[in-house]
Design an enzyme around this catalytic site. Sequence first.
Site, PDB file in Angstrom:
ATOM      1  N   ARG A   1       0.903  -1.308  -0.172  1.00  0.00           N
ATOM      2  CA  ARG A   1      -0.118  -0.082  -0.008  1.00  0.00           C
ATOM      3  C   ARG A   1       1.018   1.201  -0.148  1.00  0.00           C
ATOM      4  NH1 ARG A   1      -2.396   0.807   4.649  1.00  0.00           N
ATOM      5  NH2 ARG A   1      -3.812   2.289   3.758  1.00  0.00           N
TER       6      ARG A   1
ATOM      7  N   LYS B   1       3.922  -6.815  11.722  1.00  0.00           N
ATOM      8  CA  LYS B   1       3.239  -6.902  10.600  1.00  0.00           C
ATOM      9  C   LYS B   1       3.530  -8.451   9.970  1.00  0.00           C
ATOM     10  CE  LYS B   1       1.749  -4.711   6.442  1.00  0.00           C
ATOM     11  NZ  LYS B   1       1.500  -3.534   5.569  1.00  0.00           N
TER      12      LYS B   1
ATOM     13  N   ARG C   1       0.159   6.531  18.790  1.00  0.00           N
ATOM     14  CA  ARG C   1       0.992   7.931  19.477  1.00  0.00           C
ATOM     15  C   ARG C   1       1.600   7.362  20.686  1.00  0.00           C
ATOM     16  NH1 ARG C   1      -1.515  12.475  21.942  1.00  0.00           N
ATOM     17  NH2 ARG C   1      -3.634  11.476  21.334  1.00  0.00           N
TER      18      ARG C   1
HETATM   19  C1  BTN Z   1       0.366  -3.819   2.180  1.00  0.00           C
HETATM   20  O1  BTN Z   1       1.217  -2.846   2.098  1.00  0.00           O
HETATM   21  O2  BTN Z   1       0.150  -4.079   3.520  1.00  0.00           O
HETATM   22  C2  BTN Z   1       0.062  -4.582   1.041  1.00  0.00           C
HETATM   23  C3  BTN Z   1       0.766  -5.750   0.741  1.00  0.00           C
HETATM   24  C4  BTN Z   1       0.227  -6.414  -0.194  1.00  0.00           C
HETATM   25  C5  BTN Z   1       1.176  -7.666  -0.934  1.00  0.00           C
HETATM   26  C6  BTN Z   1       0.634  -8.532  -1.834  1.00  0.00           C
HETATM   27  S1  BTN Z   1       1.623  -9.950  -2.300  1.00  0.00           S
HETATM   28  C7  BTN Z   1       0.391 -10.479  -3.580  1.00  0.00           C
HETATM   29  C8  BTN Z   1       0.213  -9.046  -4.080  1.00  0.00           C
HETATM   30  N1  BTN Z   1       1.295  -8.741  -5.160  1.00  0.00           N
HETATM   31  C9  BTN Z   1       1.591  -7.797  -4.968  1.00  0.00           C
HETATM   32  O3  BTN Z   1       2.660  -7.029  -5.702  1.00  0.00           O
HETATM   33  N2  BTN Z   1       1.301  -7.072  -3.704  1.00  0.00           N
HETATM   34  C10 BTN Z   1       0.278  -8.065  -3.200  1.00  0.00           C
END
Ligand code: BTN
Length: 325
Positions: A120, A186, A323
């Site tokens: 993201r 995460k 925070r």
């Molecule tokens: C995030 O940033 O939390 C989202 C991560 C999403 C990763 C997945 S892996 C499969 C799919 N292909 C990608 O390039 N991204 C998503």
Amino acid sequence: MPRALLALLADGQIHSGRKLGESLCVSRAAIHKKIKKLCEFGADIESIRGIGYRLSAQFDLLSAKDICHELDEKIKLSISDVEVCWSIPSTNSRCLDYSKTYPTKNYVCLAECQTEGRGRRGRQWVSPLGGGLYMSIAWRFNCGAGELEGLSLAVASIIAKTLEVRFGVKGTKLKWPNDILVNDKKMGGILIELVGEAAGPCTVILGIGINTCATGYAVCKIDQPWTDMIRANTSVNFSRNALCAALLNSLVPMLRNFEQTGFPPFRAEWERYDALCGQPVVVQSGIDSYFEGVAAGISASGDLLLDVNGILRAFKSGEVSLRRL
Ligand code: BTN
């Protein structure tokens, strides 16, 4: 060839270069080169001088056949194709390309590793060989994007429940909108992309990344506290194929009905996993707008609610972090 070599090493035992070469009809030098390549992809292979090679742990290769074998019959009927790739830039990008050629089909793509995995907000998703589940689903909706509010949160709540109930991952939490956390670290994330008309139909690309067993040098590149299913002590012996099938078995029924139900049936479940409710947080919305307040759950459409000095503000997008007081 790299997949075939990995399949020979997958048992975690020591294999001599000579035997590996014989099995694959290539020289020992060629095996040595390929082993180096696998390590570059992120495999953790030990080279034992004069004896052979050994993977640091057993390796469960992805297999479309094994995944489909564990899918419920009804689910199989909803998906045109499940494809497993070796190394591609991104399973989401592949789904985007697929949906241009076959706009009406539902398609699932997985990869053993991604060279340009996307997260993201323009971030990279580190995707070493076999270190996680990298899966994208291209799903066709008749409606437009406006009617799919909360979809990514519904997906996150279903994944959290599957991890907890089916795979015994204790302490699974969600950080708005859809980060999957275990012990405040995460473990997974979801990247949703959309193609199609504003008024519909549209195709949603649901990209799911879950760290399962992240090893090797690649994980040094992860720039935030992270964990994986092995480190989170999942109480169930799992394979990535079983994880993928279980996720599809629980996500597809939701996807089939989401146009009718919307997010409301998933709200309580999402809130059950809410990592931040009641905690002091900062929300970054836009490039440099920051809001401080107390996280107050989510709205019926999945917006983040923030109590700012007694006034409730709703956020459709943004980055929320704890925070420290
Ligand atoms: C995030 O940033 O939390 C989202 C991560 C999403 C990763 C997945 S892996 C499969 C799919 N292909 C990608 O390039 N991204 C998503």
